[in-house]
Structure formats: C-alpha cells, structure tokens
Enzyme design. Structure first.
Site, PDB file in Angstrom:
ATOM      1  N   GLY A 174      40.594  62.691  25.176  1.00 37.73           N
ATOM      2  CA  GLY A 174      39.702  63.779  25.289  1.00 37.73           C
ATOM      3  C   GLY A 174      39.752  64.683  26.601  1.00 37.73           C
ATOM      4  O   GLY A 174      39.574  65.686  26.735  1.00 37.73           O
ATOM      5  N   ASP A 175      39.728  63.786  27.655  1.00 32.16           N
ATOM      6  CA  ASP A 175      39.531  64.300  29.038  1.00 32.16           C
ATOM      7  C   ASP A 175      40.688  65.268  29.267  1.00 32.16           C
ATOM      8  O   ASP A 175      40.620  66.243  29.863  1.00 32.16           O
ATOM      9  CB  ASP A 175      39.721  63.282  30.037  1.00 32.16           C
ATOM     10  CG  ASP A 175      38.102  62.516  30.044  1.00 32.16           C
ATOM     11  OD1 ASP A 175      37.144  62.989  29.948  1.00 32.16           O
ATOM     12  OD2 ASP A 175      38.261  61.208  30.192  1.00 32.16           O
ATOM     13  N   MET A 176      41.761  64.470  28.905  1.00 31.39           N
ATOM     14  CA  MET A 176      43.056  65.267  29.185  1.00 31.39           C
ATOM     15  C   MET A 176      43.274  66.768  28.389  1.00 31.39           C
ATOM     16  O   MET A 176      43.674  67.981  28.930  1.00 31.39           O
ATOM     17  CB  MET A 176      44.327  64.497  28.799  1.00 31.39           C
ATOM     18  CG  MET A 176      44.573  63.273  29.853  1.00 31.39           C
ATOM     19  SD  MET A 176      44.731  63.441  31.657  1.00 31.39           S
ATOM     20  CE  MET A 176      46.308  63.690  31.497  1.00 31.39           C
ATOM     21  N   GLY A 179      40.569  69.049  29.834  1.00 31.37           N
ATOM     22  CA  GLY A 179      40.969  69.738  31.060  1.00 31.37           C
ATOM     23  C   GLY A 179      42.062  70.718  30.780  1.00 31.37           C
ATOM     24  O   GLY A 179      42.254  71.855  31.746  1.00 31.37           O
TER      25      GLY A 179
END
Length: 408
Positions: A174-176, A179
């Site tokens: 989810g972060d990638m 981002g």
C-alpha cells in the site's frame, strides 16, 4: 544522461520516514530530480526494516533501504535545535518541492504546515501523506499500510475465502502504491508551478488510495446492489476470471473478458466440446446461474495436464491467462529483465541482490540506480553547496546539530 530526464533541475526536500513518501521521492529522483533526504540524527527507521523482512540491514548491505531511497542524497539534522531548523529552511528556500509524512501535530509544532510554508515560500509545493487523511475524527491517527490500506479497505478480508483468516500481506504494498500516485500529484503541481510560479498543496492518504483502488468492488458491495463478500472461488461473477489448479499442483489464472467469444475455444482446448452448445453455460448470463457446476467441470479438465502444457494451447487461441507465480519468481522474470524493470545491486561486502527499478522509462534514458545513501553521507557536501563553511559544519557536528557519516 541526467540532463535528458524530465525533472532535471527540480530540487526536492524529502522529510519522511518508512516507505510511502520515500517511494514517491525515489520515483522523482529516478526522473531526474535532486532529492535531498533529511533524516534525524538517529536516521529513518526504515533503515532497520530488513529485520522484519528477514534480509540484511547493515551499512554494507541493506536492499530494502535501497528500494525506496536510491538516487537520493542524505543530510542528517537535529531539527529540535534552532540551528537545525535554520539549515532546513535554507534548503526549503531553494527547493521546488517539500514532501513529508510527519503527522500534522508535529508539523504544526515545527511550523512546517502548508499555511506557514506557503506564506514564506510562495512557489514551494507542499506534499503530505497521511494514514487516514487530514480531516475528520481520525486525522491524527498513525497509519501503516497493513492497517489503513489493507485492513480498512476490505482487501484483507474480502479477497480471501469465506471462513478463512484474513490475508497476511507483506508490508509496504500500500505504501508503494500510494507513493506512486503521490509522485504523479507532485508532477501535476510542478506543471502548475511552471505556469504560474506558485506552489500548491498536494495531499494523499493510504485510506484514500485504497478507496480509489477498491472503487469497483466498493461499488458492487453497496447494499443497493446486494452483493456480499468474501465469496468462494466457485461463486465469483465470472468463472473464467479465476484461478485453476493443474495436474502438477501449479495454478494458472484465466482472464477471459469476452465470455461468449472465447467460450467455444476454451471448451475445445479443455476437451469439453460437448458443452459448447450446452445452454447452461454457453452464454454469460446463463453460466452465472450455473457457475459452481461449470467451475467444477473446468477444474477437473485442468487437472488432467501439467500447467506447462496448458499455456501454449491457451496462447494459440488468444486467450488471456498467466501462471500464478511466487515472490521468488519476480527477480527471475526474463520479460522484466528485458524491459529494464530489474537490476543487480552489488554491495560493499561483495554480495549482490536483484532489486526493482521504478517502472516508468523515458525515450532518452533510464537513470541508473545509485546506492541509497548512508545516514548523513552527504551532509557536508550539501551544507557546502548552501554556503556553509567547513568551520561552521565542524561546529554543527560538535554541537550535535548535524551528523556526518564517516567511513569505518
């Protein structure tokens, strides 16, 4: 090479931790921007993430750190001091973008909010990533991707099978994703900046990204439509867009969007010619009423041959499918290598690992990934660029305002 990249000349201050904003900054660095990563004297906690991922996280070998932070420079500042904040503001005065995932309470305490910085630096773009968004009752909640992205969105529960425990995702997906979308938003703001000379506020959250990515299932799951999830594999809306097991225990994924066009070919490939005219299955409307029966017949057919046998037959019929792989397969994927999606990182200790490149390539060049910076590796270099003398830098180091990496 760098002068051919689209963001050459753009200066970015990356005051962030963990994975999402660093991933966005890594993308912008790969596109040519000069990204200065500002870290505390202790450093970004992501430097130690390898302990969770069960890979090395030393100065000599830290592949997880490389993924999100290659092509950046690091300056280590004590922002609890007046001099440390003075240095940060000197960097901001010359920057195009300031990006952070610090919680708003901390940004208010440091006077680094959009309202303050926009008044001081009108052309500066302010980019902020949060767990749950900056408004509403949960605005100040901390959020990591497996909570705000995976858990809250329904991904963990409804992508599994009924009765099973929720999925246990690997960290940072989810972060990638968030981002990556943030990088696009910042580029839109840079375009506005180039036209108007004014900065903009760019906000994104893990929950917001998950809500967008889950747009179709979120619509389908509304009470007005009556769909309930999770569902068994045999209860999916299309029995030709699900995985099937083959004789060798390996799985493949069918992805037939135009059911009636490819139905006769699929039946022929599977040795189910007797079903071609079967009115239970030969239209999409009909098969949805008999999905469980059809899935069972197709599954039994696939179990007659190993997966390697099915691929050429499906491909020859122009049926979209793919082998269901494992994480370990990614770094050995020849198609990914052919398109520059992967590279080999040689570490100072003599070992090497395969790492991913950011996925966008341009006509002129792809920036080669440099090693992610050691903590404070470029502190002295950056301070010199901004007019600080060696005597001042030495004084800041002695006073605990700046940390400089020294080779061991």
């Amino acid at each position: 090479m760098d002068e051919q990249l689209p963001l050459t000349g753009v200066k970015i201050i990356d005051l962030s931790t963990y994975a999402a904003v660093p991933a966005a900054a890594r993308i912008l660095a790969d596109w040519g921007a000069d990204v200065i990563k500002v870290e505390s004297l202790k450093g970004d906690s992501w430097r130690q993430y390898g302990e969770i991922a069960q890979v090395p996280c030393t100065e000599e070998e830290n592949p997880c750190w490389d993924v999100n932070n290659s092509n950046k420079r690091s300056i280590s500042l004590n922002l609890r001091t007046e001099k440390g904040m003075e240095i940060l503001h000197r960097l901001l005065a010359d920057a195009d973008v300031f990006m952070t995932n610090y919680r708003m309470a901390a940004l208010h305490a440091m006077s680094l909010t959009w309202d303050v910085l926009h008044q001081t630096y009108p052309r500066l773009i302010w980019g902020h990533l949060s767990g749950y968004g900056n408004k509403g009752p949960e605005a100040e909640r901390p959020g990591f991707d497996i909570a705000a992205f995976w858990a809250r969105s329904g991904l963990m529960q409804d992508y599994g099978q009924p009765g099973n425990a929720p999925l246990t995702p690997f960290h940072a997906f989810g972060d990638m994703t968030t981002g990556s979308i943030m990088a696009g938003g910042l580029c839109a703001a840079l375009y506005k900046q180039s036209r108007t000379g004014r900065g903009d506020k760019v906000e994104i959250s893990l929950l917001g990204t998950a809500s967008w990515l889950m747009g179709v299932p979120a619509v389908a799951a509304q009470k007005v439509y009556g769909n309930v999830y999770p569902r068994m594999r045999s209860e999916q809306p299309s029995p030709v867009c699900i995985p099937y097991e083959c004789a060798d225990g390996e799985w493949l994924e069918l992805c037939i969007m135009d059911y009636e066009r490819y139905y006769p070919s699929l039946c022929h490939i599977l040795g189910l010619d007797g079903l071609i005219d079967d009115e239970r299955f030969n239209t999409f409307g009909a098969v949805q009423g008999h999905s469980g029966e059809f899935v069972n017949l197709v599954q039994q057919a696939f179990l007659k041959r190993p997966r390697a046998d099915w691929g050429p037959l499906l491909a020859a019929a122009d049926i979209v499918y793919d082998n269901i792989g494992h994480f370990r397969d990614i770094t050995e994927n020849q198609q990914a290598w052919a398109n520059g999606n992967l590279y080999e990182r040689h570490f100072d200790n003599g070992r090497s690992a395969i790492l991913p490149n950011t996925p966008v390539a341009f006509e002129e060049a792809r920036k080669q990934a440099s090693p992610a910076p050691l903590l404070g590796e470029h502190s002295r270099e950056i301070l010199r660029e901004y007019g600080y003398t060696d005597e001042e830098i030495d004084e800041y180091i002695a006073d605990g305002i700046v940390k400089v990496h020294t080779a061991t």
